[in-house]
Design an enzyme around this catalytic site. Structure first.
Site, PDB file in Angstrom:
ATOM      1  CE  LYS A  41      -3.031  -2.216   3.376  1.00  0.00           C
ATOM      2  NZ  LYS A  41      -3.468  -2.103   4.776  1.00  0.00           N
ATOM      3  N   GLY A  42       2.174   1.071   0.174  1.00  0.00           N
ATOM      4  CA  GLY A  42       3.063   2.213   0.403  1.00  0.00           C
ATOM      5  C   GLY A  42       3.114   3.214  -0.736  1.00  0.00           C
ATOM      6  CG  ASP A 100      15.482  -1.388   3.511  1.00  0.00           C
ATOM      7  OD1 ASP A 100      16.441  -0.657   3.711  1.00  0.00           O
ATOM      8  OD2 ASP A 100      14.964  -2.087   4.410  1.00  0.00           O
ATOM      9  CE  LYS A 128      15.078   3.512   4.335  1.00  0.00           C
ATOM     10  NZ  LYS A 128      14.659   2.569   5.410  1.00  0.00           N
ATOM     11  NE  ARG A 165      -0.673   2.244   4.859  1.00  0.00           N
ATOM     12  CZ  ARG A 165       0.335   1.437   4.520  1.00  0.00           C
ATOM     13  NH1 ARG A 165       1.325   1.912   3.793  1.00  0.00           N
ATOM     14  NH2 ARG A 165       0.359   0.181   4.910  1.00  0.00           N
TER      15      ARG A 165
HETATM   16  P1  IMP Z   1      13.220  -4.525   0.696  1.00  0.00           P
HETATM   17  O1  IMP Z   1      13.834  -3.626  -0.339  1.00  0.00           O
HETATM   18  O2  IMP Z   1      12.850  -5.877   0.187  1.00  0.00           O
HETATM   19  O3  IMP Z   1      14.078  -4.604   1.917  1.00  0.00           O
HETATM   20  O4  IMP Z   1      11.812  -3.959   1.171  1.00  0.00           O
HETATM   21  C1  IMP Z   1      11.538  -2.641   1.251  1.00  0.00           C
HETATM   22  C2  IMP Z   1      10.173  -2.510   1.895  1.00  0.00           C
HETATM   23  O5  IMP Z   1      10.323  -2.434   3.313  1.00  0.00           O
HETATM   24  C3  IMP Z   1       9.542  -1.206   1.485  1.00  0.00           C
HETATM   25  O6  IMP Z   1       8.689  -1.391   0.359  1.00  0.00           O
HETATM   26  C4  IMP Z   1       8.797  -0.764   2.717  1.00  0.00           C
HETATM   27  O7  IMP Z   1       7.456  -1.239   2.716  1.00  0.00           O
HETATM   28  C5  IMP Z   1       9.543  -1.393   3.865  1.00  0.00           C
HETATM   29  N1  IMP Z   1      10.444  -0.409   4.489  1.00  0.00           N
HETATM   30  C6  IMP Z   1      11.797  -0.433   4.491  1.00  0.00           C
HETATM   31  N2  IMP Z   1      12.304   0.627   5.166  1.00  0.00           N
HETATM   32  C7  IMP Z   1      11.234   1.336   5.589  1.00  0.00           C
HETATM   33  C8  IMP Z   1      11.081   2.587   6.334  1.00  0.00           C
HETATM   34  O8  IMP Z   1      12.046   3.259   6.752  1.00  0.00           O
HETATM   35  N3  IMP Z   1       9.787   2.997   6.538  1.00  0.00           N
HETATM   36  C9  IMP Z   1       8.693   2.313   6.098  1.00  0.00           C
HETATM   37  N4  IMP Z   1       8.790   1.151   5.415  1.00  0.00           N
HETATM   38  C10 IMP Z   1      10.036   0.674   5.165  1.00  0.00           C
HETATM   39 MG    MG Z   2       5.026  -0.877   5.463  1.00  0.00          MG
END
Ligand code: IMP
Ligand code: MG
Length: 190
Positions: A41-42, A100, A128, A165
């Protein structure tokens, strides 16, 4: 009471950046009608603003994934919801909220590539790169945070436990830790 976030990117900064991105994406896909695929949902608020800044005839689709990981390493990613996305032969713009570790994005890129789109580009609200475990790169990032951050980002669609959100800005709160009762096996959804 919920912690009040410290502002990182203001509403004005976000709006300016999103307008710029919309114009760039419009040039990249000029003459095409891209399928914008939002990772729920982000991406909710980002997608609503960005599609209004892209001067093209586009269509909107949605995906939702869940990833299970142990100590941030091994991960199993599943698509838990998807609208019918006509990937084959289409120009796909995948919208993510935060890249991330890159684990979620890598899984989705493989999933979409198998369906033979004409083009596949990724646009993320936040990149990031300092936290990467898998080498993936978005074509566009509204904001890049190069170093690992102490804070957890919230607002403008980003949540912590479904809170925050609706904030019009992006802010940080203290990073949720084991004190919250979270185990080493995490389930992550946007
Ligand atoms: P990754 O790249 O598979 O580690 O996943 C990233 C997901 O983790 C993102 O789509 C976010 O939903 C969640 N996420 C990672 N860091 C944050 C943060 O600082 N705030 C909110 N959600 C985060
Ligand atoms: Mg989340």
């Amino acid at each position: 009471m919920k912690e009040k976030p410290a502002v990182l990117f203001t509403e004005d900064e976000i709006q300016k950046r999103v307008r710029g991105l919309g114009a760039e994406i419009g040039r990249e896909f000029a003459g095409r009608a891209p399928c914008v695929v939002g990772l729920m949902k982000g991406c909710l608020v980002f997608m609503a603003d960005l599609i209004r800044a892209i001067p093209l005839d586009l269509s909107c689709h949605f995906l939702r994934v869940r990833s299970l990981r142990e100590d941030g390493a091994a991960a199993k990613v599943d698509i838990v919801y998807s609208t019918e996305v006509p990937y084959e032969g289409q120009d796909i713009l995948l919208l993510d909220d935060i890249i991330d570790t890159g684990i979620t994005l890598k899984f989705l890129l493989d999933h979409i590539q198998e369906r033979r789109p004409r083009a596949l580009r990724v646009c993320t609200l936040i990149d990031k790169p300092g936290e990467r475990k898998i080498d993936v790169h978005p074509a566009w990032a509204a904001f890049t945070i190069p170093e690992p951050t102490k804070g957890f980002l919230v607002g403008y669609g980003l949540d912590y436990d479904e809170h925050y959100r609706g904030l019009p800005y992006i802010g940080t709160i203290s990073r949720p830790g084991p004190a919250d009762g979270r185990r080493s096996t995490l389930s992550r959804e946007s």
